[in-house]
Scaffold this motif. Structure first.
Motif: not given
Length: 121
Positions: A77-101
């Motif tokens: 949560n902190r890294l997303v707010k700081m724009e160090n990490v992005t979240e996108k919906l996991n296409p295989a499991d719509k209940r989770s997100v994938n994270l990317k630096i």
């Protein structure tokens, strides 16, 4: 220090000595990362895992880094707010997100690596 008839000294045990060393390293990391980079140890560990693994879920970060889910969630949560990490919906499991630096997160990762390399010398 009080001596007993039992000559057992926990300080001579390898597990105890490893734990003490681990605590010292974590204390150094927390202090240094906070002062130099304005992040905590958990944020640094999440970035390190993401730099290594690429796009993954929070559960994969927990498993790979042997980290607590609550700590990982707060760090993300902190890294997303700081724009160090992005979240996108996991296409295989719509209940989770994938994270990317992000590129900004990679710059921070390289600063973490430099500080870590210095401490290893």
């Amino acid at each position: 220090m009080r001596e007993t008839s039992n000559n057992f000294d926990i300080r001579s045990r390898l597990a105890y000595r490893i734990q003490v060393l681990s605590n010292k390293m974590t204390t150094w990391s927390a202090s240094t990362y906070s002062k130099e980079l304005d992040i905590g140890v958990q944020e640094a560990r999440v970035l390190i895992v993401l730099a290594r693994l690429g796009e993954v879920s929070a559960n994969e970060i927990c498993e790979f880094g042997k980290m607590d889910k609550g700590n990982v969630s707060r760090a993300i949560n902190r890294l997303v707010k700081m724009e160090n990490v992005t979240e996108k919906l996991n296409p295989a499991d719509k209940r989770s997100v994938n994270l990317k630096i992000t590129p900004c997160g990679m710059k921070l990762y390289y600063r973490i690596k430099i500080l870590s390399d210095i401490s290893e010398k």
